[in-house]
Each structure stands twice: as structure tokens, then as C-alpha cells.
Design a protein around this motif. Structure first.
Motif, PDB file in Angstrom:
ATOM      1  N   CYS A  36      -3.320   3.631  13.493  1.00  0.00           N
ATOM      2  CA  CYS A  36      -3.715   4.973  13.058  1.00  0.00           C
ATOM      3  C   CYS A  36      -2.652   5.577  12.157  1.00  0.00           C
ATOM      4  O   CYS A  36      -2.962   6.174  11.121  1.00  0.00           O
ATOM      5  CB  CYS A  36      -3.945   5.882  14.268  1.00  0.00           C
ATOM      6  SG  CYS A  36      -5.418   5.468  15.199  1.00  0.00           S
ATOM      7  N   PHE A  37      -1.394   5.405  12.549  1.00  0.00           N
ATOM      8  CA  PHE A  37      -0.332   5.973  11.726  1.00  0.00           C
ATOM      9  C   PHE A  37      -0.170   5.210  10.417  1.00  0.00           C
ATOM     10  O   PHE A  37       0.182   5.797   9.396  1.00  0.00           O
ATOM     11  CB  PHE A  37       0.984   6.049  12.503  1.00  0.00           C
ATOM     12  CG  PHE A  37       1.069   7.264  13.358  1.00  0.00           C
ATOM     13  CD1 PHE A  37       1.296   8.498  12.789  1.00  0.00           C
ATOM     14  CD2 PHE A  37       0.874   7.192  14.726  1.00  0.00           C
ATOM     15  CE1 PHE A  37       1.346   9.645  13.565  1.00  0.00           C
ATOM     16  CE2 PHE A  37       0.920   8.322  15.514  1.00  0.00           C
ATOM     17  CZ  PHE A  37       1.157   9.552  14.934  1.00  0.00           C
ATOM     18  N   ALA A  38      -0.441   3.901  10.466  1.00  0.00           N
ATOM     19  CA  ALA A  38      -0.376   3.122   9.227  1.00  0.00           C
ATOM     20  C   ALA A  38      -1.403   3.655   8.233  1.00  0.00           C
ATOM     21  O   ALA A  38      -1.122   3.820   7.044  1.00  0.00           O
ATOM     22  CB  ALA A  38      -0.626   1.651   9.522  1.00  0.00           C
ATOM     23  N   LEU A  39      -2.600   3.956   8.744  1.00  0.00           N
ATOM     24  CA  LEU A  39      -3.644   4.490   7.873  1.00  0.00           C
ATOM     25  C   LEU A  39      -3.245   5.876   7.343  1.00  0.00           C
ATOM     26  O   LEU A  39      -3.420   6.177   6.153  1.00  0.00           O
ATOM     27  CB  LEU A  39      -4.965   4.565   8.643  1.00  0.00           C
ATOM     28  CG  LEU A  39      -6.144   5.195   7.906  1.00  0.00           C
ATOM     29  CD1 LEU A  39      -6.379   4.494   6.583  1.00  0.00           C
ATOM     30  CD2 LEU A  39      -7.393   5.153   8.762  1.00  0.00           C
ATOM     31  N   PHE A  40      -2.698   6.681   8.225  1.00  0.00           N
ATOM     32  CA  PHE A  40      -2.240   8.015   7.853  1.00  0.00           C
ATOM     33  C   PHE A  40      -1.195   7.911   6.729  1.00  0.00           C
ATOM     34  O   PHE A  40      -1.296   8.586   5.692  1.00  0.00           O
ATOM     35  CB  PHE A  40      -1.648   8.693   9.099  1.00  0.00           C
ATOM     36  CG  PHE A  40      -1.232  10.130   8.915  1.00  0.00           C
ATOM     37  CD1 PHE A  40      -1.753  10.924   7.900  1.00  0.00           C
ATOM     38  CD2 PHE A  40      -0.337  10.716   9.811  1.00  0.00           C
ATOM     39  CE1 PHE A  40      -1.374  12.251   7.760  1.00  0.00           C
ATOM     40  CE2 PHE A  40       0.052  12.033   9.680  1.00  0.00           C
ATOM     41  CZ  PHE A  40      -0.458  12.796   8.651  1.00  0.00           C
ATOM     42  N   GLY A  55       9.062   2.587   4.637  1.00  0.00           N
ATOM     43  CA  GLY A  55       8.345   1.376   4.248  1.00  0.00           C
ATOM     44  C   GLY A  55       8.456   1.105   2.759  1.00  0.00           C
ATOM     45  O   GLY A  55       8.587  -0.040   2.333  1.00  0.00           O
ATOM     46  N   GLY A  56       8.400   2.131   1.962  1.00  0.00           N
ATOM     47  CA  GLY A  56       8.466   1.949   0.520  1.00  0.00           C
ATOM     48  C   GLY A  56       7.401   2.777  -0.175  1.00  0.00           C
ATOM     49  O   GLY A  56       6.218   2.452  -0.102  1.00  0.00           O
ATOM     50  N   VAL A  57       7.841   3.838  -0.858  1.00  0.00           N
ATOM     51  CA  VAL A  57       6.912   4.712  -1.584  1.00  0.00           C
ATOM     52  C   VAL A  57       6.304   3.926  -2.745  1.00  0.00           C
ATOM     53  O   VAL A  57       7.009   3.199  -3.442  1.00  0.00           O
ATOM     54  CB  VAL A  57       7.645   5.947  -2.130  1.00  0.00           C
ATOM     55  CG1 VAL A  57       6.720   6.796  -2.977  1.00  0.00           C
ATOM     56  CG2 VAL A  57       8.223   6.760  -0.997  1.00  0.00           C
ATOM     57  N   GLY A  58       5.001   4.052  -2.925  1.00  0.00           N
ATOM     58  CA  GLY A  58       4.372   3.415  -4.071  1.00  0.00           C
ATOM     59  C   GLY A  58       4.191   1.919  -3.921  1.00  0.00           C
ATOM     60  O   GLY A  58       3.963   1.220  -4.896  1.00  0.00           O
ATOM     61  N   THR A  59       4.305   1.409  -2.718  1.00  0.00           N
ATOM     62  CA  THR A  59       3.978   0.010  -2.490  1.00  0.00           C
ATOM     63  C   THR A  59       2.735  -0.047  -1.614  1.00  0.00           C
ATOM     64  O   THR A  59       2.473   0.878  -0.844  1.00  0.00           O
ATOM     65  CB  THR A  59       5.113  -0.732  -1.768  1.00  0.00           C
ATOM     66  OG1 THR A  59       5.284  -0.130  -0.487  1.00  0.00           O
ATOM     67  CG2 THR A  59       6.408  -0.640  -2.545  1.00  0.00           C
ATOM     68  N   VAL A  60       1.985  -1.126  -1.736  1.00  0.00           N
ATOM     69  CA  VAL A  60       0.737  -1.193  -0.986  1.00  0.00           C
ATOM     70  C   VAL A  60       0.997  -1.352   0.508  1.00  0.00           C
ATOM     71  O   VAL A  60       0.380  -0.690   1.332  1.00  0.00           O
ATOM     72  CB  VAL A  60      -0.137  -2.346  -1.509  1.00  0.00           C
ATOM     73  CG1 VAL A  60      -1.354  -2.534  -0.617  1.00  0.00           C
ATOM     74  CG2 VAL A  60      -0.568  -2.058  -2.932  1.00  0.00           C
ATOM     75  N   PHE A  61       1.967  -2.195   0.866  1.00  0.00           N
ATOM     76  CA  PHE A  61       2.191  -2.466   2.290  1.00  0.00           C
ATOM     77  C   PHE A  61       3.260  -1.573   2.912  1.00  0.00           C
ATOM     78  O   PHE A  61       3.402  -1.534   4.128  1.00  0.00           O
ATOM     79  CB  PHE A  61       2.604  -3.928   2.492  1.00  0.00           C
ATOM     80  CG  PHE A  61       1.495  -4.875   2.199  1.00  0.00           C
ATOM     81  CD1 PHE A  61       0.362  -4.898   3.000  1.00  0.00           C
ATOM     82  CD2 PHE A  61       1.570  -5.738   1.118  1.00  0.00           C
ATOM     83  CE1 PHE A  61      -0.676  -5.754   2.721  1.00  0.00           C
ATOM     84  CE2 PHE A  61       0.531  -6.604   0.844  1.00  0.00           C
ATOM     85  CZ  PHE A  61      -0.591  -6.614   1.632  1.00  0.00           C
ATOM     86  N   GLY A  62       4.010  -0.894   2.069  1.00  0.00           N
ATOM     87  CA  GLY A  62       5.119  -0.084   2.569  1.00  0.00           C
ATOM     88  C   GLY A  62       4.749   0.849   3.711  1.00  0.00           C
ATOM     89  O   GLY A  62       5.372   0.802   4.776  1.00  0.00           O
ATOM     90  N   PRO A  63       3.723   1.689   3.524  1.00  0.00           N
ATOM     91  CA  PRO A  63       3.386   2.644   4.586  1.00  0.00           C
ATOM     92  C   PRO A  63       3.047   1.959   5.904  1.00  0.00           C
ATOM     93  O   PRO A  63       3.387   2.470   6.978  1.00  0.00           O
ATOM     94  CB  PRO A  63       2.160   3.366   4.032  1.00  0.00           C
ATOM     95  CG  PRO A  63       2.224   3.174   2.564  1.00  0.00           C
ATOM     96  CD  PRO A  63       2.895   1.870   2.330  1.00  0.00           C
ATOM     97  N   VAL A  64       2.382   0.792   5.814  1.00  0.00           N
ATOM     98  CA  VAL A  64       2.019   0.079   7.041  1.00  0.00           C
ATOM     99  C   VAL A  64       3.282  -0.365   7.767  1.00  0.00           C
ATOM    100  O   VAL A  64       3.440  -0.146   8.977  1.00  0.00           O
ATOM    101  CB  VAL A  64       1.130  -1.140   6.703  1.00  0.00           C
ATOM    102  CG1 VAL A  64       0.724  -1.870   7.967  1.00  0.00           C
ATOM    103  CG2 VAL A  64      -0.084  -0.691   5.917  1.00  0.00           C
ATOM    104  N   VAL A  65       4.187  -0.968   7.004  1.00  0.00           N
ATOM    105  CA  VAL A  65       5.450  -1.428   7.598  1.00  0.00           C
ATOM    106  C   VAL A  65       6.221  -0.245   8.178  1.00  0.00           C
ATOM    107  O   VAL A  65       6.698  -0.288   9.321  1.00  0.00           O
ATOM    108  CB  VAL A  65       6.300  -2.152   6.529  1.00  0.00           C
ATOM    109  CG1 VAL A  65       7.677  -2.495   7.072  1.00  0.00           C
ATOM    110  CG2 VAL A  65       5.593  -3.411   6.060  1.00  0.00           C
ATOM    111  N   GLY A  66       6.297   0.836   7.393  1.00  0.00           N
ATOM    112  CA  GLY A  66       7.024   2.018   7.855  1.00  0.00           C
ATOM    113  C   GLY A  66       6.427   2.586   9.129  1.00  0.00           C
ATOM    114  O   GLY A  66       7.154   2.960  10.059  1.00  0.00           O
TER     115      GLY A  66
END
Lengths: 296, 333
Positions: free
Chosen positions: B48-52, B262-273
């Protein structure tokens, strides 16, 4: 006296006074934000946390060292201002070349650290600070309302602080350097003025303003780790409404919105928490740059 | 300069072709088997947070707009989903749709107001607007103040799949997230996403090229808000709870932090973060408000030394290994 619009005048003026007092704090805090933003281009999210530290410093001085209100009113801003100087030297000065948003994020992180630490040691419930000097105790009956002396003092002190800051920046030699450095730091540096030191001291000064507001607030509100974050977001809204273009603007919008908030408490209490945000929305619609701001 | 420049690593998996496809497939398989090895509730929270965070990153990483008020969409949607399911007896999928729709609507209004200002003012406006929603949630009757809406029934998906079962719930959440991630990925790589990036890089130029910048920003804001709402509604169903924590300004800060780590502007960054921070929170739960202190410290460290985030730094390493010029702020898709 005759009730006005069905509201007894005591209630009306009482809330007006409360609004003025809240407005005094909004004005002092948005003033500090504006001063810092002018030279550092940073929105100091930690401003609320530093205001809270100012109040805590006063409370701790009283509790541990027996230092009273008047000395604390001077010592606490000096102490917290020095802490601000350290913050600037260790953290903030590293990010001036980056986008402004990083300043917001960095100071947000600092605010979390400070607030978290105080919550660890002092919990979330407030501490009462009752060291109001005799001079400011009691109150006066003005005929139409009862004015507690301390509350009157807060409004007066805030006006003095705001005027002093305005005078220092707009009417003194040092202030002219400051304004020049805001416009063109490189040129001012070329004239032999130590701009980095000026930036550091400006941040320290802005922080000291916040701390002084904190000491003034300590006897009125409870001294609590959360008192800073509660107020800072409202102050942000005040800043958006007023714009950070001018010092006078910050002061007027601070007091004005405090009064609007107080009046809302009289006529429609349910909306008193949200009214400032509603005003912000309206201002954004009518005058997007803010009432006193320059167009971006 | 009016627009905001995020030094994004801008690494889309598309640029690394097959490697990325293998990575996505591996991640998907991992997500399918994960609940048998890890605590499913933890996984659902992280999803849920990854999606957020991914929704937030769509706005910051690709539109260059830092919203400091995304908790309003996350938490507002959670309240609506919880209320419609618990009080009005909506099935879970309708509750989630209702929450998402509410967040989208709120996104239109907030976005319409906020895009009138740029940069830090934009951040402050969004923060203030979301605080307004916080006060509404604090005082409205249906949100039940400090208690929040508790014991929301999970119900049956489409009437037959019992979401009370942890594994059904997990795959339901996973399906929602995969769909949403696909939508985000498609958006980023659509012409719309390209224009958005152009606005991020140089707004006056985008205007001079004839793009109606405000419309693009508003659409991006609304989409981001809706997806944040989707995350919030799903969270409300999973944890059977919508509370003030969800609309608090700290929640807005948390999603910023996840994306930054995770990394701003990366596709996987938010998920990792999101996974890093949810894991951290899990292990540090016993330390109480030290979690806040540590989160603050991570913020400071990230801003000072680690601005590309985990994924961004790795991508930069990979690119350096291949002998390519590190590209700052521009994607090459």
C-alpha cells in the motif's frame, strides 16, 4: 452594553483579544520565515520546532536554574539563536546551490529530529510555565472587557519586535547590506562584505525571533513538544496569503488572520480551525501571488 | 526559474531493455510467493505504501511538483472507503472505488488551487490544504475523531472471494498494486508523460512550445491524488481502520521520505523506499518516538549526501560501469 448581533460584547472582545494574541505569534513567526527566506532562499520548516525549543529553554531555565521570565526572554533567544547558527554551519550551508525544495526537505528532517527528541524526554502533554513577573500579573477592567496584563504585553511585545526588525532591515546600514545581499550576493561580496557570515547570522537572527516568540508563548500555552508543529502549518498558510515580499506584509497578514480566526470563533466556532486555510484558498483564486507578494 | 528541477536519475527500465524486463518478471514472481515466507500483513502494508509513494513520485519525479499534502488524498480516501463499507454496507471493491473517486475529486480542487503557485509555495499550499482536511476529519461526526473508523469489515470481493482470508486479501492487494503500477508506467512513457517531463525541465519553454502547462499539471495532480487515494482505500480495507494518522502532515512527510530514499524520478525507487521504511518502522516500533528522530535523520542524510536515492545511485553505478555519460535530469527513452 448592548449585545452586538446577539453576541455579548465581553465575548466578542475576548475573542478579538485571543485573535490578536494568536495573530501576534503568526506575525512574529512569519516575520522570521520571511527574513530567513529573503537571504537563504529556504523555507525554514524547523521554525516551529525552534519556537518550541525557545519555550522549552525558558521552562528548563526556570525549572533547573531558577532563572526567571525577564532573563529568559533574552537568554533563550540567544541560546536558540546560537543553536541556529550551528545548524546553518553544519547543515544548511551545504545546500544553497541546490533547488529550494531541498531546503524545505532538510529543515523538515531537522524539525522531525528536534520534535522527536523532545517527545522522547518530555512526552506529549504540556508543562505549565508559571513565572510571569508581578508586573505582568493581574489585569485591567477596560469597561467593555477584562484585559489580562500578560496578554496585552504579548501584543505590545510582538509589535515592538516586528517594528524593531523592520527598522533594523529597512533603516540601518547593516540592513541595507542585508537587502543588497538578498538582491545580488555576488556583487555585495565583491564589495568586501562577508556574505556567508551574514547568511549565518541572518539564520541565527530568524531563529532567535522564533525562540523569543516561544518564550512569550510559554505562559499562555502549555510548553509542549507539539506546540511548534501545531502552529507552523498555519503560519505557512499566513505566508502564502501575505506573500514573502515584505516585512510589513508579514506583520499585517499575521495580525489580520489572527483576528479573522478569533472572529470566526465567535460567529461560527466549527470553522475556526479551518478559516485561515479557506482564506488562503480565496486569496489564491483572487490574487495568486499573495496580498503583498510580487508576481513570480 | 519557475519550475522545479529535480536532479532525477531518470532511469526507466525501458532504457536498459531486457535486463529490466527480467527484473520486473523476477519481482512479480517474488511478490507471488512472498506471503509464504514473509508476514502477509507486513507485505500488504508495504505494498500500500509502495503504491502511495509511486503515486507521489508521479507528481514529483515526473512533474517536478513537490506536494507536501498527499496525506489528504491517502487519508481522505481511507475515511470514505471505511465509511462506505462499514456504514453503508458497500462491498470492498465499491468502497475502494468510492475512496479513489473522492481522492480524485479532492485532487482536482486542491490541484486547481495549488498550481497557481510554484516551487516552495506549491509545497506550502498543498500542506495547508491537507491540514484543512485534517481539521475537517478531526471535527466531522462520521470520522469519529481520535478513534477513527474501526473494525471495517473486509467483506467479499465481487461477492464470492472472502477477503477475511489473509492470502485472498494479499493477492487482492497485489492485483490492485500491479494494475496501478502498470498505469503509472504507461503514464510516464506516454506522450503525456513526456510533456510533463518537459514542463519539469523548463516550464517557460514548454509554454512557448504551445503546451497548456496548467492543464498538464492539473491532470498529473489529479491522477497522483487518485492513485494515492487508491492506496489509502486499500489500506483502510486491509487494516480495517481509517484514522487521523492517515491524514496527519507527518504522513505527507513520510511519503516524501520514501520517495527520496528510494530515488525521486525512478520507476522502482518509491517501491524500494516504501519497503525500506515500512521494514524499519516494523523493527523500530518498540522504540516509540525514536522512529520520528531516525526518520528525520534519514531525511537530513538523504538531502545532504544521497539525493538520487537507492535506485538512482545503483542506476548511476550501472551506467558508469557501461562507460556511459551520467545524464543529469534528462531521461533518454
Amino acid at each position: 452594553m448592548i449585545p452586538l448581533l446577539g453576541i455579548p460584547p465581553q465575548v466578542l472582545f475576548g475573542q478579538l483579544l485571543l485573535g490578536l494574541i494568536n495573530g501576534a505569534f503568526y506575525a512574529m513567526l512569519s516575520l522570521g520565515l520571511a527574513v530567513i527566506f529573503g537571504l537563504l532562499n529556504i523555507i525554514n520548516f524547523a521554525h516551529g520546532a525552534l519556537y518550541m525549543m525557545g519555550a522549552f529553554a525558558a521552562w528548563l531555565m526556570l525549572d533547573h536554574l531558577g532563572i526567571g521570565y525577564w532573563p529568559a526572554l533574552i537568554l533563550s533567544p540567544l541560546l536558540i539563536g546560537a543553536f541556529g547558527v550551528i545548524l546553518e554551519k553544519t547543515f544548511l550551508h551545504r545546500i544553497y546551490k541546490l533547488d529550494h525544495l531541498y531546503g524545505l526537505l532538510l529543515t523538515f528532517g531537522l524539525a522531525l529530529i528536534i520534535e522527536g527528541l523532545f517527545r522522547n524526554y518530555y512526552g506529549v502533554s504540556g508543562q505549565a510555565y508559571d513565572a510571569v513577573p508581578d508586573l505582568l500579573k493581574g489585569g485591567n477592567n477596560l469597561g467593555f472587557m477584562f484585559l489580562p496584563t500578560y496578554r496585552g504585553w504579548v501584543v505590545v511585545a510582538s509589535l515592538i519586535i516586528c517594528f524593531g526588525t523592520w527598522f533594523a532591515i529597512e533603516r540601518t546600514k547593516l540592513g541595507s547590506y542585508l537587502r543588497a545581499a538578498t538582491e545580488n550576493p555576488k556583487l555585495v561580496q565583491a564589495f568586501g562584505i562577508n556574505v556567508p557570515r551574514m547568511i549565518t547570522l541572518t539564520y541565527g537572527f530568524g531563529v532567535a525571533l522564533a525562540a523569543m516568540a516561544g518564550v512569550l508563548a510559554a505562559p499562555i500555552y502549555h510548553v509542549s513538544p507539539l506546540m511548534g508543529s501545531d502552529i507552523i502549518i498555519v503560519v505557512f498558510a499566513v505566508v502564502v496569503i501575505g506573500g514573502m515580499g515584505s516585512i510589513v506584509g508579514a506583520v499585517i497578514s499575521g495580525f489580520g488572520l489572527g483576528i479573522i480566526e478569533g472572529m470566526t470563533k465567535v460567529f461560527y466556532p466549527e470553522a475556526s480551525n479551518t478559516v485561515i486555510f479557506v482564506v488562503m484558498a480565496i486569496v489564491l483564486l483572487v490574487k495568486p501571488a499573495g496580498l503583498f507578494g510580487k508576481a513570480a | 526559474m519557475s519550475s522545479v528541477h529535480i536532479p532525477s536519475a531518470a532511469v526507466a527500465p525501458g532504457s536498459n531493455g531486457n535486463l529490466a524486463k527480467v527484473g520486473v518478471a523476477a519481482l512479480f514472481v517474488l511478490a507471488l510467493v512472498a506471503p509464504f515466507g514473509l508476514y502477509p500483513i507486513f507485505l500488504m502494508k508495504a505494498l500500500c505504501f509502495a503504491l502511495f509513494a509511486a503515486a507521489f513520485n508521479l507528481l514529483l519525479g515526473y512533474g517536478g511538483l513537490l506536494s507536501f499534502g498527499h496525506a489528504a488524498f491517502f487519508g481522505g480516501a481511507a475515511y470514505i472507503a471505511a465509511h462506505t463499507v462499514k456504514v453503508w454496507g458497500f462491498p470492498p471493491e465499491l468502497g475502494i472505488i468510492a475512496g479513489t473517486a473522492f481522492a480524485a475529486l479532492l485532487g482536482v480542487v486542491f490541484g486547481w488551487l495549488a498550481i497557481r503557485r510554484q516551487g516552495i509555495y506549491f509545497a506550502m499550499v498543498t500542506l495547508a490544504l491537507s491540514q484543512m482536511l485534517y481539521f475537517v476529519a478531526l471535527e466531522a461526526k462520521f470520522t469519529h475523531g481520535e478513534d477513527g473508523i474501526q473494525a471495517v469489515p473486509r467483506g467479499h470481493f465481487l461477492g464470492f472471494l472472502d477477503l477475511g482470508d489473509t492470502y485472498s486479501m494479499y493477492y487482492f492487494v497485489l492485483a490492485i498494486c500491479v494494475l496501478a503500477f502498470w498505469l503509472i508506467y504507461r503514464t510516464i512513457h506516454s506522450p503525456f508523460g513526456q510533456v510533463l517531463k518537459a514542463i519539469r525541465e523548463n516550464e517557460p519553454r514548454a509554454i512557448s512550445l504551445g503546451y497548456r502547462v496548467d492543464q498538464y499539471k492539473l491532470l498529473a495532480f489529479t491522477l497522483s491524488a487518485a492513485l494515492a487515494g487508491l492506496a489509502g482505500s486499500t489500506k483502510a480495507i486491509v487494516f480495517q481502520l481509517a484514522s487521523l494518522t492517515d491524514v496527519d502532515w507527518r504522513m505527507s512527510g513520510q511519503v516524501v521520505l520514501m520517495t527520496l530514499v528510494g530515488g525521486v524520478g525512478t520507476v522502482f525507487g518509491p517501491v524500494v523506499g516504501a519497503f525500506i521504511l515500512v521494514t524499519m518502522e516494523n523493527y523500530l516500533a518498540e522504540f516509540g518516538s525514536w522512529v520520528t528522530v531516525i526518520q528525520g535523520a534519514i531525511f537530513v542524510v538523504c538531502v545532504l549526501t544521497f539525493r538520487k536515492g537507492v535506485v538512482g545511485e545503483i542506476a548511476a553505478l550501472v551506467r558508469r560501469g557501461k562507460g556511459e555519460q551520467p545524464s543529469e535530469g534528462g531521461g533518454h527513452h
